[in-house]
Motif scaffolding. Structure first.
Motif, PDB file in Angstrom:
ATOM      1  N   THR A  28     151.471 -54.367  38.338  1.00 36.30           N
ATOM      2  CA  THR A  28     151.606 -55.007  37.037  1.00 36.30           C
ATOM      3  C   THR A  28     151.461 -53.961  35.933  1.00 36.30           C
ATOM      4  O   THR A  28     151.039 -52.824  36.178  1.00 36.30           O
ATOM      5  N   ARG A  29     151.763 -54.376  34.725  1.00 35.90           N
ATOM      6  CA  ARG A  29     151.646 -53.465  33.585  1.00 35.90           C
ATOM      7  C   ARG A  29     150.197 -53.016  33.407  1.00 35.90           C
ATOM      8  O   ARG A  29     149.929 -51.827  33.165  1.00 35.90           O
ATOM      9  N   ASP A  30     149.262 -53.935  33.521  1.00 39.96           N
ATOM     10  CA  ASP A  30     147.848 -53.580  33.385  1.00 39.96           C
ATOM     11  C   ASP A  30     147.420 -52.585  34.458  1.00 39.96           C
ATOM     12  O   ASP A  30     146.650 -51.650  34.179  1.00 39.96           O
ATOM     13  N   GLU A  31     147.922 -52.788  35.675  1.00 43.27           N
ATOM     14  CA  GLU A  31     147.601 -51.854  36.755  1.00 43.27           C
ATOM     15  C   GLU A  31     148.181 -50.481  36.474  1.00 43.27           C
ATOM     16  O   GLU A  31     147.531 -49.453  36.720  1.00 43.27           O
ATOM     17  N   LEU A  32     149.411 -50.448  35.946  1.00 44.48           N
ATOM     18  CA  LEU A  32     150.028 -49.163  35.614  1.00 44.48           C
ATOM     19  C   LEU A  32     149.228 -48.427  34.543  1.00 44.48           C
ATOM     20  O   LEU A  32     149.012 -47.213  34.653  1.00 44.48           O
ATOM     21  N   LEU A  33     148.796 -49.138  33.530  1.00 45.61           N
ATOM     22  CA  LEU A  33     148.007 -48.505  32.464  1.00 45.61           C
ATOM     23  C   LEU A  33     146.745 -47.859  33.020  1.00 45.61           C
ATOM     24  O   LEU A  33     146.317 -46.798  32.557  1.00 45.61           O
ATOM     25  N   ARG A  34     146.184 -48.499  34.028  1.00 44.24           N
ATOM     26  CA  ARG A  34     144.955 -47.971  34.629  1.00 44.24           C
ATOM     27  C   ARG A  34     145.237 -46.832  35.603  1.00 44.24           C
ATOM     28  O   ARG A  34     144.481 -45.850  35.655  1.00 44.24           O
ATOM     29  N   LEU A  35     146.349 -46.936  36.346  1.00 41.68           N
ATOM     30  CA  LEU A  35     146.620 -45.988  37.423  1.00 41.68           C
ATOM     31  C   LEU A  35     147.331 -44.704  36.978  1.00 41.68           C
ATOM     32  O   LEU A  35     147.031 -43.613  37.470  1.00 41.68           O
ATOM     33  N   VAL A  36     148.280 -44.838  36.057  1.00 45.46           N
ATOM     34  CA  VAL A  36     149.203 -43.741  35.795  1.00 45.46           C
ATOM     35  C   VAL A  36     148.546 -42.440  35.304  1.00 45.46           C
ATOM     36  O   VAL A  36     149.063 -41.348  35.598  1.00 45.46           O
ATOM     37  N   PRO A  37     147.412 -42.473  34.593  1.00 43.29           N
ATOM     38  CA  PRO A  37     146.819 -41.194  34.172  1.00 43.29           C
ATOM     39  C   PRO A  37     146.409 -40.289  35.329  1.00 43.29           C
ATOM     40  O   PRO A  37     146.270 -39.071  35.146  1.00 43.29           O
ATOM     41  N   GLY A  38     146.241 -40.860  36.510  1.00 39.22           N
ATOM     42  CA  GLY A  38     145.794 -40.055  37.659  1.00 39.22           C
ATOM     43  C   GLY A  38     146.922 -39.413  38.445  1.00 39.22           C
ATOM     44  O   GLY A  38     146.671 -38.810  39.492  1.00 39.22           O
ATOM     45  N   TYR A  39     148.157 -39.490  37.930  1.00 40.08           N
ATOM     46  CA  TYR A  39     149.308 -38.971  38.688  1.00 40.08           C
ATOM     47  C   TYR A  39     150.168 -38.042  37.844  1.00 40.08           C
ATOM     48  O   TYR A  39     150.310 -38.219  36.632  1.00 40.08           O
ATOM     49  N   ASP A  40     150.748 -37.061  38.535  1.00 44.23           N
ATOM     50  CA  ASP A  40     151.660 -36.115  37.887  1.00 44.23           C
ATOM     51  C   ASP A  40     153.055 -36.714  37.727  1.00 44.23           C
ATOM     52  O   ASP A  40     153.781 -36.381  36.793  1.00 44.23           O
ATOM     53  N   VAL A  41     153.410 -37.586  38.678  1.00 44.36           N
ATOM     54  CA  VAL A  41     154.772 -38.135  38.708  1.00 44.36           C
ATOM     55  C   VAL A  41     154.708 -39.640  38.922  1.00 44.36           C
ATOM     56  O   VAL A  41     153.943 -40.123  39.766  1.00 44.36           O
ATOM     57  N   LEU A  42     155.531 -40.366  38.174  1.00 44.03           N
ATOM     58  CA  LEU A  42     155.703 -41.805  38.375  1.00 44.03           C
ATOM     59  C   LEU A  42     157.136 -42.033  38.828  1.00 44.03           C
ATOM     60  O   LEU A  42     158.081 -41.607  38.148  1.00 44.03           O
ATOM     61  N   VAL A  43     157.315 -42.697  39.978  1.00 46.34           N
ATOM     62  CA  VAL A  43     158.651 -42.980  40.499  1.00 46.34           C
ATOM     63  C   VAL A  43     158.880 -44.482  40.470  1.00 46.34           C
ATOM     64  O   VAL A  43     158.091 -45.250  41.041  1.00 46.34           O
TER      65      VAL A  43
END
Length: 332
Positions: free
Chosen positions: A33-48
């Motif tokens: 979900t969007r909320d999950e992405l907001l929480r998760l994405v800072p920990g990754y170099d790449v989003l696919v």
């Protein structure tokens, strides 16, 4: 190099297999979900992502506060990614535009033939005991107008010429040279070109300018009994206007791989789904084994090359894919 990739939509298994052999960590969060992405994405170099995941400016900003450097759209369209925000936050965005070209072009031809011969409707009736030999149309000698002469449009044009069709092409950019090189006639007035087309195939991106491009105004330009195909983006077509064009005989039959709402949500979209001269497929243009394999390989190659990751296995895998694309007249 410690590189972390977050994948939120389904990718061919070869992506995960090769990434592992390259020593890259991949975490899969399908349907995030969007909320999950907001929480998760800072920990990754790449989003696919593919077409399902919407990456807005807030998500990009959150990622940039962490490790995010690259967004990979595993496919063609970029309308689900805020490109202005990505530029503002210096996050690179790449896609794999050539990977699914052949698959989409083959679907276009399939929809054209199916629409011309009412294959889906006659199959349905035959299965229900109605054995009716309805007359259809041949494509040989007919005029195809390709609206949007990019990679897929050019591939469709080449394949249509092999069927003996006359092909014209329209685009908002100068396509004179590319069209002439394929034996295609470039046209510069869309309404006028529609008056002479027997078949229209749409291949434009979704922008503010192309939203509901095909409305009553353009359907009025068409000659009676035109076959209309859309495999680009659903919102390029006003469903209510298309329904009226079918009912008034401007459009003989339609083949649609995309709708503005997927699954269909509006009354007009639901009526299109039930119409005997409309074939609807659930956005499967790129859904072939071959296309998804190429998407996976090219996505991983984009990551390794842009982040400077040395991975001989990835380079070895990409060579036959690039060779195949070049045989199709496409760039890798």
């Amino acid at each position: 190099m410690d590189v972390r990739i977050l994948v939120t939509d389904h990718l061919h298994k070869v992506f995960h297999e090769l990434a592992k052999r390259c020593g890259i960590r991949v975490d899969e969060r399908l349907g995030a979900t969007r909320d999950e992405l907001l929480r998760l994405v800072p920990g990754y170099d790449v989003l696919v992502v593919r077409s399902r995941t919407r990456v807005d400016g807030e998500i990009i900003a959150a990622g940039r506060k962490g490790r995010l450097r690259l967004i990979v759209r595993a496919g063609v369209g970029l309308d689900n990614i805020d490109l202005e925000a990505a530029k503002r936050y210096e996050v690179e965005v790449v896609n794999t535009p050539t990977a699914s070209t052949q698959s989409v072009a083959e679907l276009v031809l399939g929809l054209m033939i199916a629409a011309a011969r009412s294959i889906a409707w006659l199959n349905y009736r035959a299965r229900n005991g109605v054995w009716l030999k309805e007359r259809g149309l041949e494509l040989y000698g007919k005029t195809l107008l390709v609206v949007g002469f990019g990679r897929i449009g050019r591939r469709v044009a080449a394949m249509a010429k092999a069927l003996g069709m006359r092909v014209k092409a329209y685009d908002v950019i100068d396509i004179e040279r590319s069209a002439r090189s394929l034996g295609v006639e470039p046209v510069y007035d869309l309404c006028e070109a529609l008056r002479s087309a027997d078949v229209v195939s749409v291949h434009v991106p979704l922008t503010k300018q192309t939203y509901h491009l095909f409305s009553d105004k353009l359907f009025e330009c068409m000659k009676p009994r035109t076959i209309f195909i859309n495999t680009s983006r659903g919102a390029v077509v006003d469903a209510e206007a298309l329904l009226r064009a079918l009912e008034e005989g401007k459009v003989y039959a339609a083949g649609l791989d995309v709708l503005e709402h997927e699954p269909p949500a509006t009354p007009a979209e639901k009526k299109l789904l039930e119409h005997p001269r409309v074939i609807v497929t659930p956005h499967i243009g790129a859904s072939t084994e071959e296309a998804q394999y190429r998407v996976a390989i090219l996505s991983l190659a984009a990551i390794t090359r842009r982040l400077g990751i040395c991975c001989p296995e990835a380079e070895e895998a990409i060579k036959p894919v690039c060779d195949q694309l070049e045989e199709m007249g496409l760039n890798c």
